[in-house]
Design an enzyme around this catalytic site. Structure first.
Site, PDB file in Angstrom:
ATOM      1  N   SER A  13      73.956  28.221 -19.534  1.00 49.49           N
ATOM      2  CA  SER A  13      74.551  27.608 -20.719  1.00 49.49           C
ATOM      3  C   SER A  13      75.972  27.101 -20.456  1.00 49.49           C
ATOM      4  CB  SER A  13      74.484  28.609 -21.864  1.00 49.49           C
ATOM      5  OG  SER A  13      74.497  27.918 -23.065  1.00 49.49           O
ATOM      6  N   HIS A  46      66.320  29.464 -25.191  1.00 50.34           N
ATOM      7  CA  HIS A  46      67.573  29.369 -24.436  1.00 50.34           C
ATOM      8  C   HIS A  46      67.915  30.751 -23.881  1.00 50.34           C
ATOM      9  CE1 HIS A  46      71.559  27.646 -23.731  1.00 50.34           C
ATOM     10  NE2 HIS A  46      72.112  28.715 -24.292  1.00 50.34           N
TER      11      HIS A  46
HETATM   12  C1  GTR Z   1      76.407  26.672 -27.668  1.00 51.23           C
HETATM   13  C2  GTR Z   1      76.999  25.400 -27.152  1.00 51.23           C
HETATM   14  C3  GTR Z   1      76.270  24.982 -25.914  1.00 51.23           C
HETATM   15  C4  GTR Z   1      76.052  26.132 -24.957  1.00 51.23           C
HETATM   16  C5  GTR Z   1      75.836  27.459 -25.626  1.00 51.23           C
HETATM   17  C6  GTR Z   1      76.050  28.703 -24.776  1.00 51.23           C
HETATM   18  O1  GTR Z   1      76.956  27.073 -28.853  1.00 51.23           O
HETATM   19  O2  GTR Z   1      76.894  24.432 -28.147  1.00 51.23           O
HETATM   20  O3  GTR Z   1      76.941  23.895 -25.293  1.00 51.23           O
HETATM   21  O4  GTR Z   1      77.088  26.205 -24.047  1.00 51.23           O
HETATM   22  O5  GTR Z   1      76.652  27.638 -26.712  1.00 51.23           O
HETATM   23  O6  GTR Z   1      76.933  28.740 -23.925  1.00 51.23           O
HETATM   24  O7  GTR Z   1      75.333  29.668 -25.017  1.00 51.23           O
END
Ligand code: GTR
Length: 464
Positions: A284, A445
């Site tokens: 991420s 995710h």
């Molecule tokens: C989210 C963000 C993403 C990603 C994610 C993370 O809120 O919008 O770009 O980086 O966090 O790091 O889990």
């Protein structure tokens, strides 16, 4: 790399001083509606990788100069520059022992970066397979973690971080880590499988480098270079960009990746670790960070970006899921100020994320997505990986094939798509990876054991 002195020693545990901090900043990104409709993706043309502004096509001999141009553009338009002109790096082993019934060695370093403005301590946790030795040095994954080293494994010997941490009602009290956080992210760090696979794992809490919050960001490494000024917002979604004092000063992603390079300095001195086989990996926002580290520090042998999305591996011009405007307003401390110029104007940026991926070439690159992670635009991550292939091919390396993205429709239970050597694209068997690898895992995710198994297979194949 900056000039610095390197000091070694074995010392006792020393505690880092702590700060009293306020509550985290509110997110200034209300009112944003993500596009998840492929048909609504705007028409776009990607900035060419191998064509100069003068219209010349770059050959292999001229790639290093072209690479420099693209690196500078990615730095000055997106991540910003961050460095310490003079500092001392001190690394001490503060604890070591065994884990997993002796199958792994645990080594805990206290890495201190200091200069006339102060010092910043980073706890570096390393697990090595028990048989790692200077005769048999092991390849190693290096990646930052979100919630503290103690969250990575159920190992009571792991030192608790003492730096600022985002509030969490169950595990963090007054923005400080507690024992309750031990092992809570172990699904993301399958230490047993990694050491059984013959790899080492090194990790540090990203907040030890710089707190991931605009209000606390300056409590980390950035305070050691007070001349560098970053506008930390807050920005509302529609705030127009106006020229700032230092538009190209790096944000947190640049600082975290600079920190990864300092951790690599330390790891490369341990003869049990194969210095030329350190893999930088991240999930991420830390996947974005791994990519920037892999681009800026060619000592990283392999770069792996997991679900990195906007500002990571996904093509920004697609504006699918998270966009440049949304990320700049929600996370004003992550990128350089100038990046805000491309809020809702992605097509004005002289580079896109395929340019970032191309900077890794000819070294191996593995990009991964997850089928439910639409916010990170899996299709855009795939396309950028594919587009970077022209540079791999120029440098006589294999790239992803020019195939369509089958990411969503072909995923069955436990099935996965690989974008190269994949036959029907639906089997669990591992393909022969190209120099650029890609997979999309079914599910949300996250970074899971399944992903790590593929990372190890990818790395092994690169070194066969
Ligand atoms: C989210 C963000 C993403 C990603 C994610 C993370 O809120 O919008 O770009 O980086 O966090 O790091 O889990």
């Amino acid at each position: 790399m900056s000039a610095h002195r390197f000091a070694w020693g074995i010392a006792c545990l020393t505690l880092v001083s702590s700060f009293v901090v306020a509550a985290p900043t509110s997110v200034m990104a209300q009112g944003f509606k993500a596009n998840y409709d492929e048909a609504a993706v705007p028409q776009y043309t990607l900035p060419p990788l191998l064509e100069t502004v003068e219209g010349n096509t770059v050959d292999a001999a001229h790639w290093p100069a072209r690479r420099e141009v693209l690196l500078n553009l990615c730095r000055d338009q997106i991540y910003g520059a961050w460095d310490l002109p003079d500092f001392q790096l001190n690394a001490e082993i503060v604890e070591q022992g065994e884990f997993l019934d002796g199958k792994a060695k645990r080594i805990q370093w206290k890495v201190t970066i200091s200069n006339e403005h102060g010092s910043q301590a980073i706890d570096l946790l390393v697990y090595l397979p028990a048989n790692a030795s200077s005769d048999q040095p092991v390849p190693l994954f290096l990646g930052l973690n979100f919630a503290g080293n103690h969250c990575v494994a159920n190992d009571p010997a792991i030192r608790l971080p003492t730096t600022w941490m985002r509030a969490d009602k169950d595990t963090v009290i007054e923005n400080r880590a507690t024992d309750k956080g031990r092992g809570i992210q172990d699904r993301r760090w399958p230490v047993d499988e990694i050491v059984a696979g013959g790899f080492g794992l090194a990790t540090a809490y990203y907040g030890d480098i710089a707190p991931d919050d605009p209000k606390h960001y300056m409590e980390g490494l950035p305070r050691l270079n007070p001349k560098l000024k970053k506008n930390l917002g807050p920005f509302a979604l529609d705030d127009a960009y106006t020229e700032t004092e230092q538009p190209t000063t790096g944000g947190a992603i640049a600082v975290w990746s600079w920190g990864l390079s300092r951790l690599l300095d330390v790891l490369q001195k341990d003869s049990r670790i194969a210095a030329n086989k350190v893999i930088v990996v991240g999930h991420s926002r830390l996947g974005k960070t791994a990519l920037w580290a892999g681009a800026t520090d060619t000592r990283f042998a392999i770069t792996i970006s997991n679900n990195s999305g906007c500002g990571g591996a996904a093509i920004s011009r697609r504006a699918f899921g998270e966009t440049v405007q949304r990320i700049n307003s929600a996370f004003p401390h992550w990128f350089c100020d100038q990046y805000r110029k491309y809020n809702k104007a992605e097509d004005q940026c002289p580079v896109d994320q395929h340019s970032l991926l191309a900077l890794i070439a000819p070294r191996p690159l593995y990009v991964t997505s997850a089928s439910e992670d639409l916010w990170a635009d899996p299709h855009g991550e795939f396309l950028a990986s594919q587009e970077a292939g022209v540079v791999y091919q120029l440098l006589n390396q294999t790239a992803l094939p020019d195939s369509k993205f089958y990411g969503f429709e072909n995923l069955g239970d436990g099935k996965v798509m690989y974008a190269n050597g994949w036959g029907d694209g639906q089997t669990e068997s591992v393909p022969k990876f190209a120099r650029v690898g890609y997979h999309i895992r079914k599910g949300p995710h996250d970074i899971l054991s399944w992903d790590w198994q593929r990372f190890m297979q990818f790395a092994r194949q690169q070194w066969e």
